[in-house]
Design an enzyme around this catalytic site. Sequence first.
Site, mmCIF file in Angstrom:
data_model
loop_
_atom_site.group_PDB
_atom_site.id
_atom_site.type_symbol
_atom_site.label_atom_id
_atom_site.label_comp_id
_atom_site.label_asym_id
_atom_site.label_seq_id
_atom_site.Cartn_x
_atom_site.Cartn_y
_atom_site.Cartn_z
ATOM 1 N N ASP A 1 49.290 -32.105 11.588
ATOM 2 C CA ASP A 1 47.746 -31.682 12.457
ATOM 3 C C ASP A 1 46.598 -32.850 12.760
ATOM 4 O O ASP A 1 46.085 -33.568 12.063
ATOM 5 C CB ASP A 1 46.526 -29.598 11.542
ATOM 6 C CG ASP A 1 46.365 -29.410 12.581
ATOM 7 O OD1 ASP A 1 46.390 -29.600 13.804
ATOM 8 O OD2 ASP A 1 44.880 -29.531 12.248
ATOM 9 N N GLU B 1 59.424 -40.511 -0.507
ATOM 10 C CA GLU B 1 59.982 -40.708 -2.411
ATOM 11 C C GLU B 1 61.707 -39.780 -2.577
ATOM 12 O O GLU B 1 61.847 -39.023 -3.395
ATOM 13 C CB GLU B 1 58.965 -39.857 -2.878
ATOM 14 C CG GLU B 1 57.673 -41.020 -3.167
ATOM 15 C CD GLU B 1 56.343 -40.292 -3.926
ATOM 16 O OE1 GLU B 1 56.715 -39.429 -4.230
ATOM 17 O OE2 GLU B 1 55.531 -41.152 -3.915
#
Length: 554
Positions: A206, A262
């Site tokens: 956002d 990751e």
Amino acid sequence: MQRAELPPWWARTTVYQIYPRSFLDTNGDGIGDLPGIVRKLDYLQDLGVETLWICPFYGSPQQDLGYDVSDYDAVAPEYGTRDDVRRLLDEAHARGMRVVADMVLNHTSIEHPWFRESRSSRTNPKRNFYLWRPGRKPGGKAPPNNWRSLVGPRGWHWDERTQEWYWASFLPFQPDLDYRNPEVQEAMLGVVRRWLAFGFDGLRLDIFHALFKDERFEDNPFSTRLLPTEDDPDGFLQSYRRTLHHPETIAFARTLRRVVDEFQDPPRFMVGEVFGQPSELRRYCEGGDGLHSVFLFKAMRAPFTAAGFRELVLEFEREMPAPLVPTWVFGNHDRSRRGERLGYHPEREKLSVAVQLTARGIPFVYYGEEIGMRDLDLPLATAKDPLARMYRFLPDIVARKLHAAGVLLNRDACRTPMQWSAAPNAGFTAPGATPWLPLHPAAETTNVEAEERDPASILHCYKRLLRLRRTRPALQAGALELYPEHVLPPEVLAYRRTFGDDVATVLLHFDDATRRVRIPGDGHVPLASTYPAPLPIREGEAVLRPYEALILGR
Ligand code: NOJ
């Protein structure tokens, strides 16, 4: 077919945006919920979309319908529980679909415990989680500088208790976090890690371009622009130079990417909500170590002509060249629905679907777009949308004029409940329940059930083209080459998509006449049309019906 290596899933996918509040209510409270999304997964799979983006479902006082988060790890009770999120992910994954969460990094709700602490005293350890500044003038009663929020008024808000101002890029109850505070970064990266570990396949970010502001809090320069647009956030007589697109925000995209990377198997995806010209926005993705993609909202404004879309395709190809991936967005929960701009003309809407699904890039389909849902004209005074409420002093006629000009003050217009059938409440909620926003009266005829029965519907057009796209690497990931302008009539935009041996040619007819066109090259076989069935190609010539899109293979 030659085995060239396909790019990762996110670069080939098709995304469907769900506004949970408006999708399907399963408990009769008039508010859509997560179990409602689970119940419609078969529908979505049959439609043929591959990835779902779920608007915020976190703990929130719902002042901005979830974009004001008070608990990032909780699920708002009206939407369900964490178990429901679990079920949604499991069931979507079982169907081979991916799910993207909506991540509100820039600000929290004013009711977030961090902000409650932060505003409790100037010495509170959470004080520096947010942007607090002393005011100017005696008593500090003038805001620290001239910065305006993204929605018009000043973005500084006075706090009586601690006699300082806090900054909010959007609405006053959405205070911005201070990303120069390493603790904030750590805390928010923790939120990101936890939801990715929970199983989300990606994030929609956002107002990402607002994350960092000028460190010295210098005034924004004057601009002559009155209203911001999708491709230029300057407005309200101000250039947003010091509040948007800060170099540190672009650097933070890389920090975020390292965290997201990751998580592998599958690799995760990020798309940024950022406003500006594609040339500026590419900086968030360049080098392949930042955001995976950004929304390019320009398609919402392009003139609906072959020339208009030619220019747009050229610009997207130039500014987001492969391996960067553009996006095709024609509507969302903040903007008018696509049909509004196209005069609710089904053939024009279907042609726009064809652009969305065949040009190079990630298509984003806003719920209801697949059946041609319409904006609903609702008064500002009783709006659920806080943006509309902020402007409720304006006469509705002004809001309507702005709406017609493409500026949506009352976002309720495009957030009305999904129209599933002609049943009472359109099958969105129980017949006797009161939906949180009124159903559009067109629901009686414009609904999923009715369009399922009509092979010429927008819904079937989506299904056909999505089905084709899933089987053709050229459409998912192929290079795009425009046909030179002089080879076809000016009303026809044509390009070729090529991936290895797979080739698809796309003809887009931006006119309401019927036209015979000679297609360059030979051996074309019609694969699909925006009409229920393509007409045969005869002696290298195709007949294009009004606003028809024709996709050809070999
Ligand atoms: C952009 C979102 O799309 C919009 O709905 C929201 O109100 C603002 N950001 C603030 O979070």
